[in-house]
Write a protein that holds these residues in place. Structure first.
Motif, PDB file in Angstrom:
ATOM      1  N   ALA A 584      64.645  69.930  51.352  1.00  0.00           N
ATOM      2  CA  ALA A 584      64.941  70.905  50.299  1.00  0.00           C
ATOM      3  C   ALA A 584      66.408  71.327  50.279  1.00  0.00           C
ATOM      4  N   ASP A 585      67.104  71.214  51.408  1.00  0.00           N
ATOM      5  CA  ASP A 585      68.466  71.731  51.495  1.00  0.00           C
ATOM      6  C   ASP A 585      69.406  70.697  52.095  1.00  0.00           C
ATOM      7  N   GLU A 586      70.671  70.834  51.738  1.00  0.00           N
ATOM      8  CA  GLU A 586      71.731  70.139  52.450  1.00  0.00           C
ATOM      9  C   GLU A 586      72.318  71.113  53.448  1.00  0.00           C
ATOM     10  N   GLY A 620      83.412  75.212  49.672  1.00  0.00           N
ATOM     11  CA  GLY A 620      82.194  74.513  49.301  1.00  0.00           C
ATOM     12  C   GLY A 620      81.135  75.408  48.705  1.00  0.00           C
ATOM     13  N   LEU A 621      81.538  76.396  47.906  1.00  0.00           N
ATOM     14  CA  LEU A 621      80.559  77.304  47.306  1.00  0.00           C
ATOM     15  C   LEU A 621      79.630  76.562  46.341  1.00  0.00           C
ATOM     16  N   TYR A 622      80.180  75.577  45.627  1.00  0.00           N
ATOM     17  CA  TYR A 622      79.398  74.816  44.657  1.00  0.00           C
ATOM     18  C   TYR A 622      79.649  73.322  44.878  1.00  0.00           C
ATOM     19  N   TYR A 623      78.716  72.497  44.384  1.00  0.00           N
ATOM     20  CA  TYR A 623      78.878  71.054  44.479  1.00  0.00           C
ATOM     21  C   TYR A 623      79.917  70.574  43.468  1.00  0.00           C
ATOM     22  N   ASN A 624      80.822  69.729  43.920  1.00  0.00           N
ATOM     23  CA  ASN A 624      81.801  69.127  43.031  1.00  0.00           C
ATOM     24  C   ASN A 624      81.180  67.970  42.254  1.00  0.00           C
ATOM     25  N   TYR A 625      81.687  67.758  41.046  1.00  0.00           N
ATOM     26  CA  TYR A 625      81.183  66.661  40.219  1.00  0.00           C
ATOM     27  C   TYR A 625      81.393  65.305  40.903  1.00  0.00           C
ATOM     28  N   SER A 626      82.411  65.204  41.714  1.00  0.00           N
ATOM     29  CA  SER A 626      82.677  63.946  42.423  1.00  0.00           C
ATOM     30  C   SER A 626      81.538  63.561  43.371  1.00  0.00           C
ATOM     31  N   GLU A 627      80.659  64.522  43.686  1.00  0.00           N
ATOM     32  CA  GLU A 627      79.537  64.252  44.593  1.00  0.00           C
ATOM     33  C   GLU A 627      78.254  63.874  43.858  1.00  0.00           C
ATOM     34  N   ILE A 628      78.288  63.824  42.537  1.00  0.00           N
ATOM     35  CA  ILE A 628      77.038  63.746  41.783  1.00  0.00           C
ATOM     36  C   ILE A 628      76.258  62.464  42.056  1.00  0.00           C
ATOM     37  N   ASP A 629      76.930  61.379  42.412  1.00  0.00           N
ATOM     38  CA  ASP A 629      76.238  60.121  42.672  1.00  0.00           C
ATOM     39  C   ASP A 629      75.937  59.893  44.154  1.00  0.00           C
ATOM     40  N   ASP A 630      76.288  60.868  45.014  1.00  0.00           N
ATOM     41  CA  ASP A 630      75.856  60.774  46.408  1.00  0.00           C
ATOM     42  C   ASP A 630      74.341  60.924  46.452  1.00  0.00           C
ATOM     43  N   LYS A 631      73.685  60.110  47.250  1.00  0.00           N
ATOM     44  CA  LYS A 631      72.222  60.081  47.239  1.00  0.00           C
ATOM     45  C   LYS A 631      71.616  61.455  47.505  1.00  0.00           C
ATOM     46  N   ASN A 632      72.094  62.170  48.529  1.00  0.00           N
ATOM     47  CA  ASN A 632      71.507  63.468  48.871  1.00  0.00           C
ATOM     48  C   ASN A 632      71.668  64.479  47.741  1.00  0.00           C
ATOM     49  N   VAL A 633      72.790  64.386  47.035  1.00  0.00           N
ATOM     50  CA  VAL A 633      73.039  65.308  45.933  1.00  0.00           C
ATOM     51  C   VAL A 633      72.259  64.881  44.697  1.00  0.00           C
ATOM     52  N   ARG A 634      72.265  63.589  44.413  1.00  0.00           N
ATOM     53  CA  ARG A 634      71.568  63.080  43.223  1.00  0.00           C
ATOM     54  C   ARG A 634      70.089  63.418  43.253  1.00  0.00           C
ATOM     55  N   GLY A 652      81.305  57.942  31.172  1.00  0.00           N
ATOM     56  CA  GLY A 652      80.843  56.579  30.934  1.00  0.00           C
ATOM     57  C   GLY A 652      79.339  56.502  30.892  1.00  0.00           C
ATOM     58  N   GLU A 653      78.803  55.367  31.205  1.00  0.00           N
ATOM     59  CA  GLU A 653      77.369  55.144  31.101  1.00  0.00           C
ATOM     60  C   GLU A 653      76.601  55.993  32.103  1.00  0.00           C
ATOM     61  N   ILE A 654      75.395  56.381  31.715  1.00  0.00           N
ATOM     62  CA  ILE A 654      74.528  57.154  32.588  1.00  0.00           C
ATOM     63  C   ILE A 654      73.761  56.193  33.485  1.00  0.00           C
ATOM     64  N   HIS A 655      73.947  56.367  34.775  1.00  0.00           N
ATOM     65  CA  HIS A 655      73.338  55.440  35.723  1.00  0.00           C
ATOM     66  C   HIS A 655      71.905  55.849  36.034  1.00  0.00           C
ATOM     67  N   ASP A 656      71.126  54.882  36.472  1.00  0.00           N
ATOM     68  CA  ASP A 656      69.775  55.186  36.910  1.00  0.00           C
ATOM     69  C   ASP A 656      69.826  56.025  38.175  1.00  0.00           C
ATOM     70  N   LYS A 657      68.779  56.778  38.402  1.00  0.00           N
ATOM     71  CA  LYS A 657      68.713  57.616  39.590  1.00  0.00           C
ATOM     72  C   LYS A 657      68.758  56.745  40.842  1.00  0.00           C
ATOM     73  N   ILE A 658      69.613  57.143  41.753  1.00  0.00           N
ATOM     74  CA  ILE A 658      69.766  56.358  42.984  1.00  0.00           C
ATOM     75  C   ILE A 658      68.533  56.517  43.863  1.00  0.00           C
TER      76      ILE A 658
END
Length: 658
Positions: A584-586, A620-634, A652-658
């Motif tokens: 549930a948490d990081e 690190g109060l909020y998640y950065n957009y650069s982390e959006i495709d990291d598996k734990n964040v996604r 760009g294109e919307i990727h499938d969920k990792i």
């Protein structure tokens, strides 16, 4: 002085260990106690330091046969050296007013110095929190310099929804940067930086009603800020806000007497003193105090342009009678010479130039045509008159501006002695009253509160909401239909509601939880056609929509949990989640200074509550957009929110969920 090799720390520890715990707590050096004794020239301490070879080599200087102990340099090394290994959580650097890296109490110099890089205002701060005695919701953090980019990087949005009659059932939310309104929940400093990439130079008008720093009002923010901290808090936000303003933009900052004079100096620095427009006096309580003394009846709005040339849509005074009239309407004139001798040919040479007059073609009002160039018709040369003391004065306008306005808003007047003066025409929409809302203002302020009560079935859901009638005046002055209006202290949503009704686009930012219970429901009622405020005046019957999104909390979530913990057991539970990975948490981002093994739970609830807050990395109060495709964040983001982020940032294109 350059960096000191870490060897000094080992030698100090060995030398000072003979003081039997005086300068140590456990294994940690008490830097505060050591530097205090250095300043007091403690004889026993100085004698021991003179025995250290490294001290003698680097901090004792031979001058004219005498040995000088450079105690200030040693103190600086102890307090500020990057290599020092004292636990961050146990002892902190001093904070205060400083001059040339010395605290004022240690120096004869006087200067105001902002002690913090940034101030972070926590979410969900309520009056109940204050009544419990917890007064650290406003966090003063020195953000690590190498982490500023990460702190201000654009953030991930979650819980995205569109509100509006025709969009309520959308599965996915798109966003049109050219037409959509936007409401963001989250820290306003970080939200403004999130908007920077998309909205730089796009916002026409900013209106904010920040915490007043009164120390006693009932505003839901904890605004008991230290004075210098409050200024830093505002400074950080105004700097990025200026970047969002368009070149024709204007900002209105509403506050009371507590900080208005200090903020004016600060805004002079950020926006430029030449871009100051006016301090508007808002009469919000003409009765003042009925029990004697000097009555406090006013609040104030500081008005600044981004650029001096911007013309505002200022309010017409229907009672004003102008002496002259041309094809554009009524006008009066005032001299275009700058009478302030502080500005003269020596320091403003670009404002000292000849103007040429045609003496043979006066207009219907008796004024004479002018030109910035000499020709067969314009041949009488006019320079700014000298002051009585002989100083060569200058014009108020530069040559390009005068050329553009020649014979439209600038003419020559013939004086009784046969000489000429250069005159500026001013019209109804070029005057600003210093008290725009005199008289009826108090009633309108009462109406602001009553309006909100009516919207929420008689309940008082917000203290002192600004009236829509006042905000209508602000929006009329600084914007036109279709322009973007920004309010990053949105509160109950008065600015946003007024913007919808006046056909302006809005961007709102609010951090407190009442955004869900007050701000959003109010905007829904506006869209549905509620008839309070300025609705009847504008014949408002509803319409429009807006997108709501929240900054995705990381450490902010832990911060809220810590603040609302009411027992040592609850704190331990949050602490465990901060360190352990679960589905549930990081894990939380912990400040790199911290030695987690040093936490002593026996120190008690209050001490450890503050300690855990200090442990959290505020970068690190909020998640950065650069982390959006990291598996734990996604895995923590819905497909709908993921799609919105990709669309919003045009990634760009919307990727499938990792």
């Amino acid at each position: 002085m350059g960096k000191i090799e870490p060897k000094i720390f080992d030698e100090l520890k060995v030398a000072l260990s003979s003081f039997k715990g005086k300068y140590f707590v456990g294994e940690e050096l008490n830097r505060s106690k050591l530097t205090d004794d250095l300043r007091n020239y403690n004889e026993e301490l100085i004698k021991k330091l003179f025995e250290i070879e490294f001290i003698k080599k680097h901090f004792i200087k031979e001058v004219a046969g005498q040995s000088l102990f450079q105690i200030e340099q040693l103190e600086e090394a102890i307090l500020y050296n990057d290599y020092w290994d004292t636990s961050y959580t146990k002892y902190e650097n001093r904070v205060g007013l400083a001059s040339k890296r010395k605290f004022l109490q240690d120096s004869q110099d006087i200067v105001l110095d902002f002690p913090f890089k940034d101030g972070v205002l926590t979410a969900s701060m309520t009056k109940e929190d204050r009544e419990e005695g917890y007064d650290e919701a406003f966090l003063n953090e020195v953000i690590e310099k190498d982490e500023i980019d990460r702190l201000f990087d654009k953030k991930i949005f979650v819980n995205v929804k569109r509100f509006g009659t025709t969009f309520s059932n959308e599965e996915s939310v798109s966003f049109d940067k050219e037409t959509d309104n936007l409401m963001i929940k989250g820290n306003n400093l970080l939200a403004l930086h999130t908007l920077k990439e998309i909205y730089t130079n796009k916002v026409k008008l900013i209106y904010i009603d920040p915490p007043y720093n009164t120390g006693k009002d009932s505003f839901v923010y904890n605004d008991k800020f230290n004075h210098s901290t409050w200024l830093t808090f505002i400074k950080n936000r105004l700097e990025i806000a200026r970047e969002l303003l368009s070149d024709e933009g204007v900002i209105f900052v509403h506050l009371d007497k507590n900080e208005v004079h200090y903020l004016a100096v600060l805004m002079d620095e950020i926006f430029g003193r030449k871009n100051y427009v006016e301090t508007i006096t808002v009469v919000n309580n003409p009765r003042g105090r009925d029990y004697g003394g000097i009555a406090n009846v006013n609040e104030f709005i500081l008005v600044y342009k981004k650029h001096q040339e911007t013309e505002l849509n200022l309010i017409e005074d229907s009672s004003k009678v102008f002496k002259f009239k041309d094809s554009l309407g009524g006008f009066d004139v005032l001299e275009l010479r700058n009478r302030n001798s502080a500005f003269h040919k020596g320091n403003r040479p670009n404002l000292h130039y000849p103007v040429f007059i045609n003496p043979n073609a006066p207009d219907e009002n008796g004024f004479y045509p002018i030109s910035t160039e000499k020709d067969e018709n314009h041949f009488i040369e006019l320079l700014p008159k000298k002051s009585n003391s002989g100083i060569e004065l200058v014009w108020r306008w530069g040559k390009p501006l005068l050329r553009e306005n020649a014979n439209i808003n600038a003419v020559a007047k013939k004086n009784n002695d046969g000489t000429y003066s250069l005159m500026q025409k001013y019209r109804k929409n070029q005057t600003m009253a210093r008290s725009l809302w005199q008289g009826a203002a108090y009633n309108s302020f009462e109406k602001g509160t009553n309006h909100l009560k009516e919207l929420f079935d008689g309940k008082k859901v917000f203290s002192f909401p600004k009236p829509e009638s006042m905000l209508k005046t602000v929006l009329e002055i600084g914007s036109k239909e279709g322009d973007i209006v920004l309010d990053f202290f949105s509160g109950s949503g008065s600015t946003l509601a007024t913007s919808i009704k006046m056909n302006r686009r809005f961007i709102g930012v609010e951090q407190m939880d009442y955004v869900e219970d007050v701000t959003i429901p109010r905007l829904e009622k506006v869209i549905a056609g509620e008839q309070g405020g300025i609705s009847k005046e504008l014949d408002w019957h509803g319409g429009g929509s807006f997108v709501y999104a929240e900054l995705f909390p990381k450490n902010m979530g832990y911060l809220q949990d810590i603040i609302h913990s009411d027992s040592i057991e609850a704190l331990k539970s949050v602490y465990d989640r901060m360190l352990q990975v679960s589905e549930a948490d990081e894990p939380a981002d912990i400040a790199f200074h911290a030695d987690l093994s040093k936490i002593d739970w026996s120190e008690g609830f209050v001490e450890n509550k503050r300690l855990l807050i200090k442990l959290l990395d505020k970068n690190g109060l909020y998640y950065n957009y650069s982390e959006i495709d990291d598996k734990n964040v996604r895995d923590l983001i819905t497909d709908k929110d993921y799609s919105f982020n990709k669309t919003f940032y045009e990634a760009g294109e919307i990727h499938d969920k990792i």
